[in-house]
Scaffold this motif. Structure first.
Motif, short mmCIF file in Angstrom:
data_model
loop_
_atom_site.label_atom_id
_atom_site.label_comp_id
_atom_site.label_asym_id
_atom_site.label_seq_id
_atom_site.Cartn_x
_atom_site.Cartn_y
_atom_site.Cartn_z
N GLY A 1 0.83 -1.20 0.00
CA GLY A 1 0.00 0.00 0.00
C GLY A 1 0.86 1.24 0.00
O GLY A 1 2.09 1.17 -0.01
N ALA A 2 0.20 2.39 0.02
CA ALA A 2 0.91 3.67 -0.01
C ALA A 2 0.47 4.53 1.16
O ALA A 2 -0.68 4.47 1.60
CB ALA A 2 0.65 4.39 -1.33
N GLY A 3 1.40 5.34 1.67
CA GLY A 3 1.06 6.27 2.72
C GLY A 3 0.50 5.59 3.95
O GLY A 3 0.89 4.47 4.31
N LYS A 4 -0.46 6.25 4.60
CA LYS A 4 -1.00 5.74 5.85
C LYS A 4 -1.81 4.46 5.68
O LYS A 4 -2.09 3.78 6.68
CB LYS A 4 -1.84 6.82 6.53
N ALA A 5 -2.16 4.11 4.45
CA ALA A 5 -2.82 2.82 4.23
C ALA A 5 -1.93 1.67 4.70
O ALA A 5 -2.43 0.60 5.07
CB ALA A 5 -3.16 2.65 2.76
N ARG A 6 -0.61 1.88 4.70
CA ARG A 6 0.32 0.84 5.14
C ARG A 6 0.12 0.48 6.61
O ARG A 6 0.51 -0.61 7.04
CB ARG A 6 1.75 1.29 4.90
N PRO B 1 10.50 10.11 6.46
CA PRO B 1 10.47 10.29 7.92
C PRO B 1 9.09 10.56 8.50
O PRO B 1 8.78 10.04 9.58
CB PRO B 1 11.41 11.48 8.13
N ASP B 2 8.25 11.33 7.81
CA ASP B 2 6.94 11.63 8.39
C ASP B 2 6.06 10.39 8.47
O ASP B 2 5.32 10.19 9.44
CB ASP B 2 6.24 12.75 7.61
N LEU B 3 6.16 9.51 7.47
CA LEU B 3 5.39 8.27 7.51
C LEU B 3 5.93 7.33 8.58
O LEU B 3 5.16 6.70 9.32
CB LEU B 3 5.40 7.58 6.15
N VAL B 4 7.26 7.22 8.68
CA VAL B 4 7.87 6.38 9.72
C VAL B 4 7.41 6.85 11.10
O VAL B 4 7.03 6.03 11.96
CB VAL B 4 9.40 6.42 9.61
N ASP B 5 7.41 8.17 11.32
CA ASP B 5 6.99 8.70 12.62
C ASP B 5 5.53 8.38 12.90
O ASP B 5 5.16 8.05 14.03
CB ASP B 5 7.22 10.21 12.67
N TRP B 6 4.69 8.48 11.87
CA TRP B 6 3.26 8.19 12.07
C TRP B 6 3.06 6.71 12.40
O TRP B 6 2.31 6.37 13.32
CB TRP B 6 2.46 8.58 10.83
#
Length: 277
Positions: A89-94, A123-128
């Motif tokens: 998936g992509a982005g927060k769907a992951r 980095p922003d996705l990893v942090d989320w």
């Protein structure tokens, strides 16, 4: 050496298809059956991906919920670990399945090259993703495709983005990423112990024909092991693996070779500091 060895079975992944090996479990019912057989063979962690009906990778929370329920029903105490990898998936769907509160989830804290593309972990996705894991009491497994990922995990633990001591997994043998190199492997162990302490748990995963090599190195060195059809569809160069359980049994044989007892689910949860089943 008497330290119990945790065996993780990566049952499906996002890439292998039944055209590659008919034993690859695609439907949720197939995945539950395959996981149960692997559990009976000695696996105590199920590393899970889900697929659509046509075999395409997915992050569908409903499919994850069905798989989680099936594994918990048929494999009492087994650790359920979801993938937040970028192929599904992509982005927060992951991380859409993280509110299901699995025991563990994979977390790659940096980007690297894959065979045909960049494995993008901004980095922003990893942090989320890390914040969602804290919110839902999920232990991260740090997927270290590069030495820098181990250092980044230490930084994130220090500033509170990771809770407790993470479980670091060295991933070697992916084309265009870290090759299988014994000196690098040994330095990964040294670095993990230096940054997280001598008792910090770690694991290793080898891709394709390197799976048995990394299992051997990890078990002999006091670490834990990952096997399964996600990473490797063969028993040897000419023989397809008939099941995930068959690959688990090879890993169990290596544990015996090095006098390592196979960890029970209770021992695995204690080693990884997980909540009781």
């Amino acid at each position: 050496m008497s330290k119990p060895c945790i065996i993780c079975v990566a049952i499906t992944g996002s890439v292998p298809q039944k055209s590659d090996n008919p034993a690859v479990p695609i439907s949720v019912s197939e995945q539950v059956d395959s996981t149960h057989a692997a559990f009976e063979a000695g696996a105590t962690i199920c590393h899970a991906h889900v697929r659509t009906d046509d075999g395409a990778p997915s992050s569908d929370p409903d499919r994850y919920a069905e798989l989680k329920e099936g594994v918990e029903r048929h494999c009492p105490g087994m650790i359920f670990q979801v993938s937040t990898g970028g192929r599904s998936g992509a982005g927060k769907a992951r991380g859409g399945m993280l509110p299901l509160r699995p025991d563990m989830a994979s977390l790659c804290v940096g980007s690297n090259n894959f065979p045909t593309r960049v494995y993008d972990n901004p980095p922003d996705l990893v942090d989320w993703l890390a914040s969602e894991m804290i919110e839902n009491d999920i232990k991260p497994e740090i997927e270290a495709f590069d030495l820098s990922h181990i250092f980044q995990a230490r930084i994130m633990a220090d500033d509170g983005r990771l809770k407790g001591t993470p479980y670091v997994q060295f991933v070697m043998g992916v084309k265009n990423a870290m090759p299988v190199d014994r000196e690098v492997f040994d330095f990964y162990i040294h670095t993990t112990k230096r940054l997280f302490g001598d008792d910090a748990p770690w694991c290793a995963a080898g891709v394709g024909r390197h799976q048995i090599t990394l299992n051997d190195w990890a078990i002999a060195s006091g670490g834990h092991a990952r096997t399964g059809l996600e990473d490797n569809i063969r028993l040897d160069k000419t023989t397809l693996a008939p099941s995930n359980a068959a690959l688990v049994r090879l890993t169990v044989e290596l544990c015996a070779k090095y006098d390592r007892p196979v960890a029970t689910t209770k021992q695995a949860r204690e080693i990884l500091d997980l909540r009781p089943a």
